[in-house]
Design a protein around this motif. Sequence first.
Motif, PDB file in Angstrom:
ATOM      1  N   ASN B  39       0.805  -1.236   0.000  1.00  0.00           N
ATOM      2  CA  ASN B  39       0.000   0.000   0.000  1.00  0.00           C
ATOM      3  C   ASN B  39       0.831   1.275   0.000  1.00  0.00           C
ATOM      4  N   ARG B  40       2.171   1.133   0.033  1.00  0.00           N
ATOM      5  CA  ARG B  40       3.022   2.321  -0.091  1.00  0.00           C
ATOM      6  C   ARG B  40       3.223   2.721  -1.552  1.00  0.00           C
ATOM      7  N   LEU B  41       2.803   1.835  -2.446  1.00  0.00           N
ATOM      8  CA  LEU B  41       2.977   2.124  -3.879  1.00  0.00           C
ATOM      9  C   LEU B  41       1.931   3.125  -4.340  1.00  0.00           C
ATOM     10  N   PRO B  42       2.181   3.814  -5.439  1.00  0.00           N
ATOM     11  CA  PRO B  42       1.114   4.601  -6.059  1.00  0.00           C
ATOM     12  C   PRO B  42      -0.045   3.678  -6.415  1.00  0.00           C
ATOM     13  N   LYS B  43      -1.267   4.245  -6.526  1.00  0.00           N
ATOM     14  CA  LYS B  43      -2.449   3.397  -6.741  1.00  0.00           C
ATOM     15  C   LYS B  43      -3.017   3.574  -8.145  1.00  0.00           C
TER      16      LYS B  43
END
Lengths: 889, 85
Positions: B39-43
């Motif tokens: 969930n730290r990645l771009p979405k």
Amino acid sequence: MERARSVTKKIGKIEFSLLSPNEIRKMSATKVITADTYDDDGFPIAMGLMDPRLGVIEPGLRCKTCGQRVGKDKCPGHFGHIDLAMPVIHVGLIKTIRNCLRSTCRECGHLLLTDKQREEYFKELKRYNQEGRNTTYLLKQVIKDCVKAEKCTRCGREVGKIELDKPTSLRENGKKLTPSEVREWLEKIPDEALPLLDINKKSARPEWMILTVLPVPSVAVRPSVTLQSGERSEDDLTHKLVDVIRINQRLQENRDAGAPQLIVEDLWELLQYHITTYLDNQTSGIPPARHRSGRPLKTLAQRLKGKEGRFRSNLSGKRVNFSARTVISPDPNLSINELGVPIRMAEELTVPVKVTSHNIDWCKQMIKQKYLGSDDHAEYIPGVNYVVRETDGMRRRIKVTEKNAEDVAEKLEIGSSIERQLMNGDIALFNRQPSLHRMSMMAHRVKVVPDKTFRFNLCVCPPYNADFDGDEMNLHLIQGEEAKAEAEILMKVQENILSPRFGGAIIGGIHDHISGCFLLTHKDRKIPLDDASHILAAINYDGKNFKTFTEDGKKYISGKDVFSTLLPKSLNLEYKAKACFNCDTCQAPNCPHNAYVIVKNGVLKQGIIDENGIGAFKGKILDRIIRDHGMDAGREFIDNFTKLAIASITLFGFTTSIDDEDIPDEAKKQIAEGIGKALKKISGLVKAYEAGELESLPGRSLEETLEMEIMKVTGKTRDMAGEIAGSHLGMDNSAVMMAKSGARGSMLNLSQMSGCVGQQAVRGERISRGYQYRTLPHFKRGDLGASAKGFVASCYKSGLSPTEYFFHSMGGREGLVDTAVRTSRSGYMQRRLINALEDVKVENDGTVRHAGGQIIQFIYGEDGIDPTRSMGGNAVDIDRIISDVKEGV
Amino acid sequence: MATEKKHFNIMNHKLVPFHMIISEKEREELLKKYNIEPNRLPKILDTDPVSIYIGAKPGQILKIIRESHTAKEAVSYRLVVESNK
Ligand SMILES: [Mg+2]
Ligand SMILES: [Zn+2]
Ligand SMILES: [Zn+2]
Ligand SMILES: [Zn+2]
């Protein structure tokens, strides 16, 4: 120095909730019933707004609630309360109140959903919360579904239409609901329904949104001030609370006496008004409450909101010590790293120095030297303002005066610290607002100077966007050693010559620097030997002797050789100067205008040094020196060429005046003929249009075609006038020299002064507004000709006709309005961007992340290139590599 | 609705960069390389036209390769998330 230990705790969550009437009463130190504040003897009235149980503000007095004083133990102040005669709606919560009423039944208070819908929504809500997703959208959907219901599924009551009259009046089916009725309704809503109304049932009940008790903040929140006249002036909040209490009292009396319903309702509305404005005096739909002077009161919301509010003015930004502000003025003799600071400021600003065994003698000398009586009165001697002694945790600040200096110096101990005055060489941050980029705040070395203005080198004007028409700037003195080192390495002017915006120099020659270098290098200038010595003395030249040549028995040096003294021996460069005419067929190395610059082994072989050589933004030589030899060399080059250029231009002399725009009568006649022809052509176009003979351009209407054709003709006319005027203004003309070298002004400016000003436009079109069917009463209705639509055939020098002047002002005004609008809009946009991006940084692994650890980019800029070190945005300068390889570097 | 091919293929549009669902192995390598939770990645939303087109499901990670003027190719990753409808 002591250091606050950093707290490594994380805020889990922040919850906002409502105070219940009981909680308000419980935390209240006293009930407030009197609208008066002080009695005739000046003592606060008990149960009044200044009751001593609400806390104290005058030093010495003791608080009647906690028994503490203002000083060291500090009474924090205590809330009171007002019991309202009738309930009142809280403006800040009106939207939630409306939603609650819309989604529940007035009879039984249940949600207006079918059992199935309710169950599904609860399940969905639970799922959202488990997944940590935002529930806003889901809860909006609940209200939307409730509004659709026509009958309550529980009791079968018909659902009324709830409307909100801003700011605080609610109606059901057009009938007004009193706050009491609203409160009764909200009381009926069961706790189970609250989660779907976005209310946390543990912390609030919907009926608490209707006020029955009003908390009264302590006097510490609304202190009264005593004016010199002995008069007391109360805080705006106190004024507002007085109003509330007064109306509340009257309402109570009238209701108890059984006054007519109408009077009670009027007073009730008035109470609502006062409480609404007490909370937010900028509520739309009601007039703001005003002070006797007519100034709108600053009530609770106004204390927090906006630029002057608590957040932006006291929390995000603060006033600071060790700073100074004054008018700026230029000093070409300072280095770009230096800053002239007035003596009177230097004596006020201090830097702390810890006294150690190594510097105690120096410190003693510092304390004394100011009062030893020097012979040279012009010289600045830094002194010491305070000595801070620390014994057993007690800090004592001793002011150093002429009388006690000797004494204090003798008693100085190791471990104390002195606050010494500003000295030459101290590092300070210098800033000009608006601070739009990082070069708006740079570190300078201080040089203490007489008089009252800050002074700095002219090359540093572009990064600050400063001029000397009265601009003021700020200085921040650095106090700690770490900060000093950091500023020196990262913020010094010389470290900021290259702009991170486009990867080129933003600090470089301007105005006279360019004119000076131009004079020195154009047309194979030869300079008499003693004059050349004069110029070179400005840069303390001590290199080898020059190649001189003799003419008519006098010794001369070429101007290009003088300039070459500044260039590093390894410099090899070829480029087109600003003065290049962009000839159709460029004869590159053999440019007849001397506009092709060749530098070989640090010697200027040919070409003119102008804006493209040393200018800010464009200087090729400057850029190359910084890239190849570093920032120090870049600074030295700038410092030297400014001095050299100023010395040259002063020696040669350089003047521009209105007669620089003189052109021969012959040329004037030619221009007038050209304009006459153009006017004829335009009237021809208009006639063709009126006769319906004009052929429209593809995709354009007839009118548009006519406008475009006319604009084309007027544009050409101005160019024609400019060309004719330009051909009579040669390179021996100072104004032309400035325009061609890029020092100041442009050929367009010159052609408008001596040729023709040209077509004026508003919104990109010829001027068309004003009177009915015409721009001014001087013209016939429907006139489409050139002069009726804003064509200015005159030049600035000969002067404009009244109608031309008017049109010109219209165009000028549009420009002013545009800039005013643009700056405010881009300023707001920049503020929002900065707030959104302030915590984004490049981590050690090269990713760009924000404070929460979210990845924004996987490599900085998706290419990992530092734009400061790029070549105008490109990672590699291919041309440079090829030319280097060719020359075998 | 996942891979309902339309008559116009959006993936061929010049403004749509290359998207690809990464394998389990590549996914693990990626998370290890940057030392992060997914969930730290771009979405990217599961309702994004590209997600729908290539049939990406919430929880999967997309690899996106963009053309770059300066770096030739710029690689980034996005986590597919469920939209709020
Ligand atoms: Mg100014
Ligand atoms: Zn107290
Ligand atoms: Zn009901
Ligand atoms: Zn040329």
